[in-house]
Scaffold this active site. Structure first.
Site, PDB file in Angstrom:
ATOM      1  N   GLY A 254      -2.290  26.760  -2.198  1.00 45.79           N
ATOM      2  CA  GLY A 254      -3.112  27.935  -2.441  1.00 45.79           C
ATOM      3  C   GLY A 254      -2.373  29.133  -2.964  1.00 45.79           C
ATOM      4  O   GLY A 254      -2.945  30.218  -3.085  1.00 45.79           O
TER       5      GLY A 254
ATOM      6  N   GLY B 254      -0.998  29.455  -6.017  1.00 44.75           N
ATOM      7  CA  GLY B 254      -1.255  29.697  -7.439  1.00 44.75           C
ATOM      8  C   GLY B 254      -0.449  28.821  -8.380  1.00 44.75           C
ATOM      9  O   GLY B 254      -0.497  29.010  -9.593  1.00 44.75           O
ATOM     10  N   LYS B 255       0.289  27.845  -7.839  1.00 44.50           N
ATOM     11  CA  LYS B 255       1.111  26.973  -8.691  1.00 44.50           C
ATOM     12  C   LYS B 255       0.252  26.213  -9.699  1.00 44.50           C
ATOM     13  O   LYS B 255       0.558  26.159 -10.896  1.00 44.50           O
ATOM     14  CB  LYS B 255       1.898  25.976  -7.830  1.00 44.50           C
ATOM     15  CG  LYS B 255       2.817  26.602  -6.816  1.00 44.50           C
ATOM     16  CD  LYS B 255       3.667  25.572  -6.106  1.00 44.50           C
ATOM     17  CE  LYS B 255       2.858  24.468  -5.444  1.00 44.50           C
ATOM     18  NZ  LYS B 255       1.932  25.001  -4.414  1.00 44.50           N
TER      19      LYS B 255
ATOM     20  N   ASP C 284      25.196  23.056  14.835  1.00 46.04           N
ATOM     21  CA  ASP C 284      24.591  24.394  14.925  1.00 46.04           C
ATOM     22  C   ASP C 284      23.069  24.302  14.777  1.00 46.04           C
ATOM     23  O   ASP C 284      22.325  25.016  15.465  1.00 46.04           O
ATOM     24  CB  ASP C 284      25.149  25.300  13.824  1.00 46.04           C
ATOM     25  CG  ASP C 284      26.663  25.319  13.821  1.00 46.04           C
ATOM     26  OD1 ASP C 284      27.241  26.086  14.586  1.00 46.04           O
ATOM     27  OD2 ASP C 284      27.259  24.537  13.048  1.00 46.04           O
TER      28      ASP C 284
ATOM     29  N   ASP D 245      30.274  30.279  12.825  1.00 46.55           N
ATOM     30  CA  ASP D 245      31.446  30.453  13.688  1.00 46.55           C
ATOM     31  C   ASP D 245      32.433  31.407  13.023  1.00 46.55           C
ATOM     32  O   ASP D 245      32.552  31.435  11.792  1.00 46.55           O
ATOM     33  CB  ASP D 245      32.145  29.112  13.929  1.00 46.55           C
ATOM     34  CG  ASP D 245      31.291  28.138  14.719  1.00 46.55           C
ATOM     35  OD1 ASP D 245      30.347  28.599  15.392  1.00 46.55           O
ATOM     36  OD2 ASP D 245      31.564  26.922  14.653  1.00 46.55           O
TER      37      ASP D 245
ATOM     38  N   SER E 174      34.018  29.739  18.184  1.00 43.83           N
ATOM     39  CA  SER E 174      33.132  28.723  17.611  1.00 43.83           C
ATOM     40  C   SER E 174      32.071  28.327  18.633  1.00 43.83           C
ATOM     41  O   SER E 174      32.221  28.606  19.837  1.00 43.83           O
ATOM     42  CB  SER E 174      33.925  27.474  17.195  1.00 43.83           C
ATOM     43  OG  SER E 174      34.375  26.758  18.343  1.00 43.83           O
TER      44      SER E 174
ATOM     45  N   GLU F 140      31.330  25.267  19.531  1.00 39.71           N
ATOM     46  CA  GLU F 140      31.888  24.241  20.420  1.00 39.71           C
ATOM     47  C   GLU F 140      32.691  24.876  21.545  1.00 39.71           C
ATOM     48  O   GLU F 140      32.578  24.472  22.714  1.00 39.71           O
ATOM     49  CB  GLU F 140      32.777  23.273  19.614  1.00 39.71           C
ATOM     50  CG  GLU F 140      32.009  22.346  18.664  1.00 39.71           C
ATOM     51  CD  GLU F 140      31.681  23.007  17.338  1.00 39.71           C
ATOM     52  OE1 GLU F 140      31.074  22.343  16.491  1.00 39.71           O
ATOM     53  OE2 GLU F 140      32.024  24.202  17.144  1.00 39.71           O
TER      54      GLU F 140
ATOM     55  N   ARG G 194      38.027  21.221  20.387  1.00 37.89           N
ATOM     56  CA  ARG G 194      38.063  21.166  18.923  1.00 37.89           C
ATOM     57  C   ARG G 194      38.302  19.752  18.430  1.00 37.89           C
ATOM     58  O   ARG G 194      37.873  19.386  17.338  1.00 37.89           O
ATOM     59  CB  ARG G 194      39.178  22.070  18.387  1.00 37.89           C
ATOM     60  CG  ARG G 194      38.952  23.543  18.622  1.00 37.89           C
ATOM     61  CD  ARG G 194      40.153  24.358  18.156  1.00 37.89           C
ATOM     62  NE  ARG G 194      40.307  24.341  16.713  1.00 37.89           N
ATOM     63  CZ  ARG G 194      41.334  24.898  16.054  1.00 37.89           C
ATOM     64  NH1 ARG G 194      42.318  25.486  16.738  1.00 37.89           N
ATOM     65  NH2 ARG G 194      41.402  24.845  14.736  1.00 37.89           N
TER      66      ARG G 194
END
Length: 569
Positions: A49, A51-52, A421, A471, A519, A521, A528
């Site tokens: 809807g 307008g494409k 994330d 991070d 970070s 983690e 790490r």
């Protein structure tokens, strides 16, 4: 992978195919005032809807297969707010221009066509005041209708001049092939004017020299088909039709005959059709389901890519329709290659994150509707250089994950570095009782900080509201005893700080960027060097009390809350 192209001799030099360069629409459906540039590959992206479809239909009205007339419009539905007192105007520019030579051999260039549907201002021989009428006018570079010499002046008479009118040659100069969402194979058969198959078979038509032999065999086939029952049906139809036409006169009806035929012997290529064959069963392609028809249409485009020449402009409504994801990717890359190699211009609308590619930001036209009015946003010239630099920084930019392209369809987006994330942000939203999909939000895995920079710049260019979560990735070095390891970590820290600054500069607003230090983690106690980090992060987030989250995770909760509640002004 697409099969290699066959080697073909270099073609003789020809004039470059016409490309559409600009579309301006006024008072057509929701397109109250829309002005948008068109590129070799143009993708209109937006919700239902927005307008494409109206944008593509506007192009089809001016340059499609049917000549525009009052019957081309739905009245009053095609007028903005159903107000027929408004003037509908659709203005399409193209390059190279059409060159008209008048009767004095003066050449005038036409660079655009303008279609209008509007009421007469006053009553006259053409209609009453308020009656609607349609005009199709050629325009020069100044936006005026050229005045040209007409007719051959008689001796002693002045040359007559008149506004240039749009003829078939002029309109054919920029004519488009419009492929609507139904994806019917019947639209592409050789008998359809301007179809791809019709273009591909042009050379074969010229080289076909066996017309007489074909006609004899065709007539023999018809004699075999014409059984006594068929002849009786033919005779009944013919006699009845002649009686109905009797008022034309005996001499006229004697010259009339009516009979069955299944091909045109003079133009047999127009009778070709694509058939689907399986286990001895042969079915006309246009009688099959739309999924198989769509696959056959893609095959026609592939034949054009490999064997065809320059075409002009192809306009496609939702090319992803009826295709499974792998086929969508194949078709998308096919269309991109055709546009990039200059075989044709491709303009399409889409709801698919496969066909809406952030990495090809030059092609994107984001269509939105607000207050009943459509607006279109796209990358401006002054934004292009920074976007190109950001794309170059993303080493895998040319293999951009389609999931990231969902940002183009979002009302708001949270841009994150990676998979862990994204999982964490979605889990926090779920704990807060919010379904991002239901709200039109997107949590986008950008594939690293370089990806964040690119997506940020695209969102800014296309006016998509966003929040960034990443991070800091700056780790302490004081406790590292090994000098070599300490130096390596310091170099990594400097590189991360530079990347953080690039993101900050790309965003341009500090309150939009949420940074977890050092970070995510580390904030949830995952090493790490741990294996299966996303699973461990998810397990840690599952145990977090959303009413009293740990301070280390404050940036994560801040980012999700900004996504949910909207960004502060």
């Amino acid at each position: 992978m697409a099969p290699p192209k066959p080697q073909r001799p270099d073609p003789a030099p020809t004039a470059p195919p016409t490309r559409l360069t600009r579309l301006y629409v006024r008072n057509y459906r929701s397109l109250e005032d829309v002005d948008v540039p068109l590129t070799p590959l143009t993708a209109f992206v937006g919700p239902n809807g927005s307008g494409k479809t109206s944008l593509l239909r506007a192009l089809n009205l001016v340059l499609g297969d049917a000549w525009p007339s009052l019957r081309s419009f739905r009245i009053p539905e095609d007028f903005t707010n159903f107000e027929t007192s408004r003037d509908i105007e659709i203005h399409v520019e193209f390059d190279p221009p059409y060159v008209h030579s008048d009767t004095l051999s003066t050449e005038r260039e036409v660079t655009a066509l303008r279609l209008t549907c509007k009421p007469y201002k006053r009553s006259g021989k053409w209609g009453e005041a308020g009656d609607l009428h349609v005009d199709l006018d050629p325009l020069d570079e100044q936006g005026d209708v050229p005045i040209v010499a007409v007719g051959q002046p008689q001796k002693g008479q002045k040359t007559q001049f008149a506004p240039l009118r749009v003829g078939t040659d002029l309109r054919d100069h920029a004519r488009i092939l419009f492929v609507d969402h139904r994806r019917s194979l019947a639209q592409h058969l050789p008998s359809v004017r301007g179809s791809i198959l019709g273009r591909l078979l042009q050379k074969a038509r010229k080289e076909f020299t066996e017309q007489d032999d074909f006609k004899r065999k065709y007539e023999a086939a018809m004699d075999t088909l014409r059984t006594e029952e068929v002849k009786e049906i033919e005779n009944t139809i013919a006699e009845t039709a002649k009686r109905m036409l009797g008022f034309l006169g005996r001499q006229t009806t004697q010259s009339v005959d009516i009979a069955f035929g299944f091909a045109d012997p003079a133009n047999p290529f127009n009778s070709l059709r694509l058939e689907y064959r399986e286990s001895g069963l042969v079915v006309p392609g246009e009688e099959l389901g739309l999924g198989i028809q769509s696959a056959m249409v893609v095959g026609i485009f592939e034949a054009f890519r490999r064997l065809g020449g320059d075409f002009g402009t192809i306009v496609i409504e939702e090319p992803e329709m009826y295709l499974h994801p792998q086929a969508q990717r194949y078709f998308y890359h096919l269309l991109c290659e055709m546009a990039e190699e200059g075989q044709c211009q491709v303009i399409y609308s889409t709801h698919s994150s496969i066909f809406a590619d952030v990495n090809r930001f030059e092609a994107l036209r984001v269509v939105r509707r607000s207050g009943g009015r459509t607006n279109v946003t796209y990358v401006q010239d002054e934004q292009r250089d920074e976007l190109m630099k950001a794309r170059d920084n993303l080493k895998l930019g040319t293999r951009f994950d389609a999931a990231r392209n969902e940002v183009l369809f979002a009302s708001r987006a949270l841009l994150v570095e990676g998979f862990a994330d994204r999982i964490a942000a979605l889990m926090v939203a779920e704990k807060l009782g919010v379904d991002p999909d239901a709200e039109g939000f997107a949590v986008v895995d950008c594939g690293g900080k370089a990806g964040i920079e690119l997506v940020v710049r695209v969102c800014r260019a296309l006016q998509i509201p966003f929040v960034v979560l990443h991070d800091e990735d700056v780790w302490p070095t004081e406790d590292i005893a090994d000098p070599a390891k300490r130096k390596r970590q310091e170099e990594e820290n400097r590189a991360e700080q530079e990347m953080n600054e690039r993101i900050k500069a790309a965003v341009g607003q500090d309150h939009v960027v949420c940074v977890i230090s050092p970070s995510l983690e580390a904030a949830v106690g995952v090493s790490r060097d741990a294996r299966d980090k996303p699973r461990k992060v998810a397990a840690a987030i599952e145990g977090v009390d959303v009413q009293n989250p740990p301070g280390e995770l404050a940036p994560l909760f801040d980012a999700v809350n900004k996504l949910i509640r909207g960004l502060p002004k």
